[in-house]
Design a protein around this motif. Structure first.
Motif, short mmCIF file in Angstrom:
data_model
loop_
_atom_site.label_atom_id
_atom_site.label_comp_id
_atom_site.label_asym_id
_atom_site.label_seq_id
_atom_site.Cartn_x
_atom_site.Cartn_y
_atom_site.Cartn_z
N GLY A 1 -46.72 43.29 -59.70
CA GLY A 1 -45.73 42.39 -60.27
C GLY A 1 -44.35 43.02 -60.33
N THR A 2 -43.33 42.20 -60.54
CA THR A 2 -41.97 42.70 -60.69
C THR A 2 -41.29 42.01 -61.87
OG1 THR A 2 -41.13 41.04 -59.13
CG2 THR A 2 -41.69 43.22 -58.24
N TYR A 3 -40.20 42.60 -62.35
CA TYR A 3 -39.45 42.03 -63.46
C TYR A 3 -38.02 42.55 -63.38
CZ TYR A 3 -40.82 46.61 -65.31
OH TYR A 3 -41.06 47.96 -65.45
N GLY A 4 -37.10 41.79 -63.98
CA GLY A 4 -35.71 42.19 -64.02
C GLY A 4 -35.43 43.04 -65.25
N ALA A 5 -34.48 43.99 -65.10
CA ALA A 5 -34.10 44.85 -66.21
C ALA A 5 -32.60 45.12 -66.14
CB ALA A 5 -34.88 46.17 -66.17
N ALA A 6 -32.02 45.45 -67.29
CA ALA A 6 -30.60 45.81 -67.31
C ALA A 6 -30.38 47.06 -66.48
CB ALA A 6 -30.15 46.03 -68.75
N ALA A 7 -29.41 47.01 -65.57
CA ALA A 7 -29.19 48.12 -64.66
C ALA A 7 -28.59 49.34 -65.35
CB ALA A 7 -28.28 47.67 -63.52
N LYS A 8 -28.00 49.13 -66.52
CA LYS A 8 -27.43 50.25 -67.28
C LYS A 8 -27.79 50.05 -68.74
CE LYS A 8 -23.16 52.90 -67.84
NZ LYS A 8 -21.70 52.99 -67.50
N ALA A 9 -28.47 51.06 -69.32
CA ALA A 9 -28.96 50.89 -70.69
C ALA A 9 -29.27 52.24 -71.32
CB ALA A 9 -30.21 50.01 -70.71
N ASN A 10 -29.44 52.21 -72.63
CA ASN A 10 -29.92 53.36 -73.39
C ASN A 10 -31.23 52.96 -74.07
OD1 ASN A 10 -27.47 54.89 -72.93
ND2 ASN A 10 -26.50 53.54 -74.43
N THR A 11 -32.14 53.90 -74.20
CA THR A 11 -33.41 53.62 -74.88
C THR A 11 -33.64 54.67 -75.96
OG1 THR A 11 -34.96 54.98 -73.60
CG2 THR A 11 -34.31 52.86 -72.65
N ILE A 12 -34.29 54.24 -77.03
CA ILE A 12 -34.68 55.14 -78.11
C ILE A 12 -36.15 54.89 -78.44
CG2 ILE A 12 -34.37 55.71 -80.55
CD1 ILE A 12 -31.43 55.08 -80.26
N ALA A 13 -36.90 55.96 -78.60
CA ALA A 13 -38.29 55.87 -79.05
C ALA A 13 -38.45 56.73 -80.29
CB ALA A 13 -39.24 56.33 -77.96
N ALA A 14 -39.14 56.20 -81.30
CA ALA A 14 -39.41 56.93 -82.55
C ALA A 14 -40.84 56.62 -82.97
CB ALA A 14 -38.42 56.55 -83.64
N ASN A 15 -41.71 57.61 -82.98
CA ASN A 15 -43.13 57.40 -83.25
C ASN A 15 -43.61 58.36 -84.33
OD1 ASN A 15 -42.96 55.78 -80.90
ND2 ASN A 15 -43.51 57.54 -79.62
N LEU A 16 -44.52 57.87 -85.17
CA LEU A 16 -45.13 58.68 -86.22
C LEU A 16 -46.63 58.44 -86.20
CD1 LEU A 16 -44.63 60.60 -88.64
CD2 LEU A 16 -44.50 58.56 -90.09
N SER A 17 -47.41 59.53 -86.27
CA SER A 17 -48.86 59.38 -86.23
C SER A 17 -49.53 60.40 -87.15
CB SER A 17 -49.39 59.56 -84.79
OG SER A 17 -49.25 60.92 -84.38
N LYS A 18 -50.80 60.13 -87.45
CA LYS A 18 -51.62 61.04 -88.24
C LYS A 18 -53.03 61.05 -87.66
CE LYS A 18 -53.45 63.45 -91.63
NZ LYS A 18 -53.33 64.93 -91.68
N LYS A 19 -53.50 62.23 -87.25
CA LYS A 19 -54.84 62.39 -86.70
C LYS A 19 -55.78 62.86 -87.80
CE LYS A 19 -57.43 64.58 -82.95
NZ LYS A 19 -57.34 65.48 -81.76
N VAL A 20 -56.89 62.13 -87.96
CA VAL A 20 -57.86 62.44 -89.01
C VAL A 20 -59.18 62.84 -88.36
CG1 VAL A 20 -59.08 61.56 -91.03
CG2 VAL A 20 -56.76 60.75 -90.53
N PRO A 21 -59.58 64.11 -88.46
CA PRO A 21 -60.87 64.53 -87.90
C PRO A 21 -62.03 63.92 -88.69
CG PRO A 21 -59.42 66.41 -88.32
CD PRO A 21 -58.82 65.23 -89.03
N THR A 22 -63.12 63.65 -88.01
CA THR A 22 -64.33 63.15 -88.65
C THR A 22 -65.52 63.97 -88.17
OG1 THR A 22 -64.91 61.57 -86.91
CG2 THR A 22 -63.33 60.83 -88.59
#
Length: 368
Positions: free
Chosen positions: A267-288
């Motif tokens: 498949g294909t899709y259109g996107a802004a040819a000039k842009a900035n992106t930001i990603a911010a992720n938070l996680s917690k791993k719990v052993p079992t």
């Protein structure tokens, strides 16, 4: 994809389980459940369970303790199949490795900048888990620094089709876009620190490449860069990444150069040819006692550097369950102006309804 092809692939996968003594043979199978508020059909049916993919892998060295080897990852999905990666490697010494073939581009964080099954918006811009045909060098210093340099001649398939974030030839809004990515240089410098309960990964990447219009016989170019931070302490993980993308296509007077066409699988899709992106992720791993559970919230936004376009957002809250050879993602996606989350483009004008859309997904896989 015809049903007999899927059946044959499943048979091959099951047959391979009897030959696991052979070095490097592996694979997996995955199914998903989806419920989307933007799909009347899925709402009426209370969601849908479907086949997602079969994965076949092979990793081996040429001879015992050889410095040469090969790595292959082939995937069959409902409707199409593709080689995710396939390359030969040469380990010159303990620090230096060379790769040649369909390789991973050193763009964005060395780790995935997401925890969830759907990835982040960075993936759909080609700055997360992106691949191309070429050669690369990977040098790892004793003090934790790592230098990666790659030359990519083009996309995985000669027609510009690729996994995600590859400039593709396609007709979009009655305009014929004919540029494809080629002759790209990508580099990444990173630093890792890992001691006791604390791990840190920081770095930056940059890439510059040719956008060749094979109809006009003219060139444009692309210039993208990222900076990333990834820290883990006693099971908590914080990921931050900033990226800037700029796809400058040749203007033949027939297209909108503010829009670039991206490819994803078939498949294909259109996107802004000039842009900035930001990603911010938070996680917690719990052993079992039987595995682990990772809880996370992943957030990413695309801010187009064009006044007539609108931002795209995705926020994902979910958990990843690891139990032996079984893996389960349970994700809730909340997106606005995001491709495949109720919209058809990325960072373009949100002309539809300017609303937020949600999707609930459970992905169950078994890998051996």
């Amino acid at each position: 994809m015809k049903i007999n092809k899927i059946t044959a692939s499943l048979a091959l996968l099951l047959a391979s389980t009897s030959t696991l003594a052979v070095a490097g043979v592996g694979g997996g199978i995955e199914f998903t459940y989806d419920y989307s508020d933007f799909s009347p059909e899925l709402q009426d049916r209370k969601g849908d369970i479907s086949f997602s993919q079969v994965v076949l892998t092979y990793d081996d060295s040429f001879g015992e303790n050889s410095e040469y080897g090969v790595s292959v990852n082939y995937r069959l999905k409902s409707g199409y199949d593709y080689l995710k990666h396939g390359y030969f490697w040469y380990k010159a010494n303990d620090d230096l490795t060379f790769n040649a073939g369909l390789i991973r581009k050193p763009a964005g964080s060395n780790n995935l900048t997401s925890h969830n099954w759907w990835y982040s918006l960075n993936y759909y811009y080609g700055i997360e888990d992106d691949y191309g045909l070429g050669v690369s060098m990977d040098y790892r210093y004793a003090d934790g620094f790592q230098t990666e340099i790659a030359y990519l001649s083009g996309s995985a398939y000669g027609d510009g089709r690729d996994f995600a974030g590859t400039v593709s030839k396609a007709t979009y809004e009655d305009m014929d876009y004919n540029s494809t990515r080629s002759n790209t240089i990508a580099a990444r410098q990173s630093y890792r620190y890992d001691q006791d309960n604390f791990a840190l990964l920081v770095g930056a990447s940059v890439e510059y490449g040719q956008l060749y219009d094979d109809v006009a016989g003219e060139n444009g170019d692309s210039f993208n860069y990222t900076a990333f931070f990834d820290a883990t302490y006693e099971g908590y993980q914080l990921q931050l990444q900033y990226a800037a993308v700029d796809f400058d296509q040749y203007d033949d007077g027939l297209i909108d150069t503010d829009i670039v066409i991206m490819g994803l699988g078939n498949g294909t899709y259109g996107a802004a040819a000039k842009a900035n992106t930001i990603a911010a992720n938070l996680s917690k791993k719990v052993p079992t006692t039987w595995g682990s559970i990772t809880f996370y919230n992943d957030y990413s936004v695309v801010s187009p550097d064009l006044a007539e376009f609108d931002k795209s957002y995705v926020n994902t809250t979910g958990m990843y369950i690891s139990y032996g050879k079984f893996n389960i993602y349970v994700d809730h996606y909340l997106g606005k102006n995001a491709v495949w989350l109720g919209d058809t483009a990325l960072g373009l004008a949100d002309d539809a309804d300017d609303s937020w859309n949600s999707r609930f997904t459970i992905a169950l896989s078994y890998y051996f």
